[in-house]
Design a protein around this motif. Structure first.
Motif, mmCIF file in Angstrom:
data_model
loop_
_atom_site.group_PDB
_atom_site.id
_atom_site.type_symbol
_atom_site.label_atom_id
_atom_site.label_comp_id
_atom_site.label_asym_id
_atom_site.label_seq_id
_atom_site.Cartn_x
_atom_site.Cartn_y
_atom_site.Cartn_z
ATOM 1 N N GLU A 60 1.348 -1.198 -0.114
ATOM 2 C CA GLU A 60 -0.218 0.186 0.091
ATOM 3 C C GLU A 60 0.754 0.825 -0.310
ATOM 4 O OE1 GLU A 60 -3.845 -0.456 2.364
ATOM 5 O OE2 GLU A 60 -2.641 -0.551 3.471
ATOM 6 N N VAL A 61 0.371 2.261 -0.789
ATOM 7 C CA VAL A 61 0.744 3.982 -1.059
ATOM 8 C C VAL A 61 0.160 4.730 -0.094
ATOM 9 C CG1 VAL A 61 2.550 4.889 -1.760
ATOM 10 C CG2 VAL A 61 2.315 3.216 -2.736
ATOM 11 N N TYR A 175 3.305 8.024 -7.156
ATOM 12 C CA TYR A 175 2.340 7.951 -5.635
ATOM 13 C C TYR A 175 2.375 8.355 -5.205
ATOM 14 C CZ TYR A 175 6.170 3.659 -6.605
ATOM 15 O OH TYR A 175 6.907 2.530 -6.847
ATOM 16 N N GLY A 177 -0.769 7.148 -2.939
ATOM 17 C CA GLY A 177 -1.654 6.995 -2.601
ATOM 18 C C GLY A 177 -2.732 7.597 -1.758
#
Length: 414
Positions: A60-61, A175, A177
């Motif tokens: 997960e980000v 990126y 998230g």
């Protein structure tokens, strides 16, 4: 089933990941220039995510770009044990600073897979965004955001020297998230890091058990003056912001020398000015300085001297000063039981170790404000760091990796 007391990591496999990382974002010979949220940072993040997924981990980000790779435990609803550091580097960085800590987490998960041991709690390996603060100041903003020290939107608005915003660059490299940056349950946090100092190497110690960090205080100060011609403008009518920042920088350096006899340190790390051209006085400038000392009271005295020096420097240059940001970290912040656990594993495995204080900033500092936290230091040649000549041999990491493995498993099996 009890974890095998003789279990050890695969040092060769760990070293391969280090060597692969060393080819991404190369800087000066032997070093790295992998600043956060650059294309090189994206490439390294992609490589790390690939490794984690190949190891069967869920990735997960979060909203601040930090990557969380989870090796599920047998009771995944329990708060997990986190292991991490950072993959970004300084503009003239080395191959190991921070990087070794993230890849150590990956290696211990690979080792557990190889041994067929599932821990009770999940183990989550973390790559924190922007630990260095080399591109976006201050440092350690993502771990600070994780514990609620910084607001997400404040972090998004941070700008680099080219005026690019943190949030926009996070989006650009893919990126940004969806995982919330704050409010997560964590059982404990471990971080392995090269010492970034000369003690372990000089004393031929295999590993350092970190008991705390030098109390440190930092400031980012802006100075405002007025542009004018460098020739005809009388000295008493000048408002040179570059001079104001330079006076503050030298004053802070003097503070370091004043307290150096007891290992006090003061750093003028950054100075920028505009227009910063020949023939014209600069009307704006900004500088970043910090002080640190093993004694917290003395560190506070140094910080107050630094604060006063900023306004005195501005006054002497006919300018105004504004403190845009300030931070502090360090002290005896690490969990005593976790520190004892690291010592016990070092003794049991027969490693030559010592207690040590950290003199640099780490994501572990912010994590320790909210969760039980501990750190392991490994040696680096002559303590050289934030430099392309930063050097370690594979065997420098083996004791720290094995201590980390057993300490994390012991905690995760609770």
């Amino acid at each position: 089933m009890a974890f095998d007391a003789d279990a050890r990591v695969d040092l060769g496999r760990f070293w391969e990941t280090i060597q692969t990382s060393a080819q991404i974002g190369e800087g000066r010979p032997g070093g790295l220039a992998r600043l956060t949220l650059t294309d090189a940072d994206r490439q390294m993040r992609d490589q790390f995510v690939t490794w984690c997924k190949q190891a069967g981990m869920d990735v997960e980000v979060d909203e601040l770009g930090s990557i969380f790779a989870c090796r599920k435990g047998s009771e995944p609803d329990l708060p997990p044990v986190l292991v991490g550091s950072h993959l970004d580097t300084q503009i003239n960085g080395g191959r190991y600073d921070g990087i070794a800590g993230v890849l150590a987490g990956l290696e211990l998960c690979r080792t557990l897979d190889q041994l067929g041991h599932q821990t009770k709690r999940s183990i989550v390996v973390v790559d924190w965004t922007n630990e260095e603060g080399a591109r976006f100041s201050p440092p350690m903003v993502a771990s600070g955001g994780f514990v609620g020290r910084y607001e997400r939107d404040w972090i998004y608005d941070l700008t680099d020297d080219e005026g690019k915003k943190f949030g926009e660059e996070l989006e650009r490299i893919g990126y940004r998230g969806s995982r919330k940056a704050t409010g997560h349950a964590v059982d404990a946090y471990f971080e392995l890091h090269i010492e970034q100092g000369p003690l372990l190497d000089a004393e031929n110690k295999q590993v350092g058990i970190v008991t705390g960090g030098y109390p440190s205080h930092g400031m980012r100060v802006g100075f405002t003056g007025q542009t004018a011609h460098t020739g005809p403008t009388p000295m008493d009518l000048r408002h040179n912001a570059l001079v104001a920042a330079a006076r503050w920088a030298t004053a802070v350096d003097d503070i370091g020398w004043e307290f150096a006899i007891h290992d006090g340190k003061a750093t003028a790390a950054r100075l920028v000015a505009w227009p910063n051209k020949a023939g014209i006085l600069s009307d704006t400038s900004e500088a970043v300085c910090d002080v640190r000392h093993p004694d917290p009271i003395t560190a506070r005295v140094m910080a107050e001297k630094m604060r006063r020096a900023a306004f005195e420097a501005a006054a002497r240059a006919g300018c105004e000063a504004v403190i845009h940001d300030e931070w502090k970290w360090g002290g005896d912040i690490f969990d005593a039981k976790m520190v004892d656990g690291l010592r016990n594993h070092a003794k049991r495995m027969g490693y030559d170790w010592r207690d040590i204080q950290s003199q640099a900033g780490h994501d572990a500092y912010f994590m320790a404000t909210r969760y039980p936290t501990a750190m392991v230091f490994t040696p680096c040649k002559d303590g050289i760091t934030h430099n392309n000549n930063e050097h370690c041999e594979p065997e420098d990491f083996e004791p720290g990796l094995n201590i980390l493995l057993h300490a994390v498993v012991e905690r995760a099996d609770r």
